[in-house]
Design a protein around this motif. Structure first.
Motif, PDB file in Angstrom:
ATOM      1  N   UNK A 141      -4.123 -25.989   4.751  1.00 25.70           N
ATOM      2  CA  UNK A 141      -2.692 -26.061   4.466  1.00 25.70           C
ATOM      3  C   UNK A 141      -2.143 -24.731   3.967  1.00 25.70           C
ATOM      4  N   UNK A 142      -2.984 -23.912   3.372  1.00 24.05           N
ATOM      5  CA  UNK A 142      -2.516 -22.643   2.827  1.00 24.05           C
ATOM      6  C   UNK A 142      -2.350 -21.638   3.962  1.00 24.05           C
ATOM      7  N   UNK A 143      -1.133 -21.130   4.072  1.00 29.49           N
ATOM      8  CA  UNK A 143      -0.853 -20.136   5.095  1.00 29.49           C
ATOM      9  C   UNK A 143      -0.489 -18.831   4.408  1.00 29.49           C
ATOM     10  N   UNK A 144      -1.002 -17.754   4.951  1.00 29.22           N
ATOM     11  CA  UNK A 144      -0.675 -16.443   4.400  1.00 29.22           C
ATOM     12  C   UNK A 144       0.318 -15.770   5.328  1.00 29.22           C
ATOM     13  N   UNK A 145       1.281 -15.144   4.733  1.00 28.56           N
ATOM     14  CA  UNK A 145       2.298 -14.448   5.516  1.00 28.56           C
ATOM     15  C   UNK A 145       1.718 -13.135   6.024  1.00 28.56           C
ATOM     16  N   UNK A 146       1.981 -12.836   7.257  1.00 25.61           N
ATOM     17  CA  UNK A 146       1.492 -11.598   7.857  1.00 25.61           C
ATOM     18  C   UNK A 146       2.577 -10.536   7.745  1.00 25.61           C
ATOM     19  N   UNK A 147       2.280  -9.520   6.989  1.00 23.26           N
ATOM     20  CA  UNK A 147       3.208  -8.414   6.830  1.00 23.26           C
ATOM     21  C   UNK A 147       2.661  -7.219   7.591  1.00 23.26           C
ATOM     22  N   UNK A 148       3.470  -6.636   8.458  1.00 23.43           N
ATOM     23  CA  UNK A 148       2.968  -5.463   9.196  1.00 23.43           C
ATOM     24  C   UNK A 148       2.775  -4.283   8.247  1.00 23.43           C
ATOM     25  N   UNK A 149       1.770  -3.495   8.527  1.00 25.42           N
ATOM     26  CA  UNK A 149       1.481  -2.315   7.697  1.00 25.42           C
ATOM     27  C   UNK A 149       2.543  -1.256   7.951  1.00 25.42           C
ATOM     28  N   UNK A 150       3.140  -0.778   6.884  1.00 25.81           N
ATOM     29  CA  UNK A 150       4.180   0.244   7.006  1.00 25.81           C
ATOM     30  C   UNK A 150       3.604   1.588   6.592  1.00 25.81           C
ATOM     31  N   UNK A 151       3.978   2.617   7.311  1.00 29.85           N
ATOM     32  CA  UNK A 151       3.487   3.942   6.899  1.00 29.85           C
ATOM     33  C   UNK A 151       4.124   4.341   5.561  1.00 29.85           C
ATOM     34  N   UNK A 152       3.414   5.141   4.829  1.00 29.82           N
ATOM     35  CA  UNK A 152       3.906   5.564   3.519  1.00 29.82           C
ATOM     36  C   UNK A 152       5.166   6.419   3.653  1.00 29.82           C
ATOM     37  N   UNK A 153       5.256   7.216   4.677  1.00 33.00           N
ATOM     38  CA  UNK A 153       6.388   8.117   4.838  1.00 33.00           C
ATOM     39  C   UNK A 153       7.048   7.808   6.187  1.00 33.00           C
ATOM     40  N   UNK A 155       9.007   9.530   7.961  1.00 29.30           N
ATOM     41  CA  UNK A 155       9.027  10.708   8.819  1.00 29.30           C
ATOM     42  C   UNK A 155       7.722  10.794   9.621  1.00 29.30           C
ATOM     43  N   UNK A 156       6.593  10.418   8.996  1.00 26.87           N
ATOM     44  CA  UNK A 156       5.315  10.417   9.710  1.00 26.87           C
ATOM     45  C   UNK A 156       5.361   9.450  10.895  1.00 26.87           C
ATOM     46  N   UNK A 157       5.951   8.296  10.707  1.00 30.56           N
ATOM     47  CA  UNK A 157       6.055   7.321  11.790  1.00 30.56           C
ATOM     48  C   UNK A 157       6.900   7.858  12.922  1.00 30.56           C
ATOM     49  N   UNK A 158       8.012   8.527  12.580  1.00 33.17           N
ATOM     50  CA  UNK A 158       8.882   9.095  13.610  1.00 33.17           C
ATOM     51  C   UNK A 158       8.156  10.203  14.370  1.00 33.17           C
ATOM     52  N   UNK A 159       7.419  11.033  13.664  1.00 30.84           N
ATOM     53  CA  UNK A 159       6.688  12.122  14.322  1.00 30.84           C
ATOM     54  C   UNK A 159       5.566  11.580  15.208  1.00 30.84           C
ATOM     55  N   UNK A 160       4.835  10.548  14.750  1.00 33.88           N
ATOM     56  CA  UNK A 160       3.765   9.970  15.549  1.00 33.88           C
ATOM     57  C   UNK A 160       4.296   9.380  16.841  1.00 33.88           C
TER      58      UNK A 160
END
Length: 172
Positions: A141-153, A155-160
């Motif tokens: 019955x216990x469900x855990x919510x899945x949160x996507x991993x976010x980059x710390x910065x 700008x790094x995500x935009x550059x990647x």
């Protein structure tokens, strides 16, 4: 009044009889000195054996014993032999003693194999169904919510995402 329901193994029995009559006819003729059939003889043999298998599958339940299987296989062997002799076959319509012995021995052995397959059909299908169905498993019955991993910065995500992985063209 509704017609009698066929046994669960009727199709298995008919298919096995038809296939084994064809295989036995070719094998017993080869062992008995009759040679292998040509294409016309083989076609006629397959049609004959299909008919024998279809008739065997439609027999009432009281004809499902080992003796009935020997009779069906024996009649199929006779029909298959005549189907082979209708074409340009090397021997006469009356088979030689070694060929009759080969047909008879193979008929009895195959009747015993089909009877045992029918006897084992019910237990094997039951085990197969239990294995496939399995026992129901409890759902947690216990469900855990899945949160996507976010980059710390951010700008790094935009550059990647914007960096091209394509290299320069290759000189030939």
């Amino acid at each position: 009044m509704s017609p009698a329901r066929p046994a669960a193994t009727a199709t298995l029995r008919g298919s096995a009889v038809g296939a084994l009559v064809a295989g036995l006819a070719v094998a017993a003729h080869g062992i008995g000195g009759g040679g292998l059939p040509e294409s016309a003889a083989l076609t006629l043999l397959l049609v004959t054996c299909s008919g024998v298998g279809a008739v065997t599958a439609q027999l009432p339940a009281r004809f499902h014993g080992p003796l009935a299987l020997v009779a069906a296989l024996g009649a199929g062997q006779v029909a298959a032999h005549f189907a082979l002799t209708l074409t340009s076959h090397l021997h006469s319509a009356v088979p030689a003693v070694p060929m009759v012995a080969a047909h008879a021995a193979a008929t009895v052995v195959c009747a015993l194999l089909i009877a045992n397959a029918e006897r084992l059909y019910g237990p094997l299908v039951h085990v197969w169904r239990v294995v496939l169905r399995g026992e129901p498993q409890p759902v947690s019955a216990a469900k855990t919510a899945h949160l996507p991993a976010r980059p710390a910065n951010p700008v790094d995500a935009l550059l990647r995402a914007s960096i091209s992985r394509r290299g320069p063209p290759v000189l030939v």
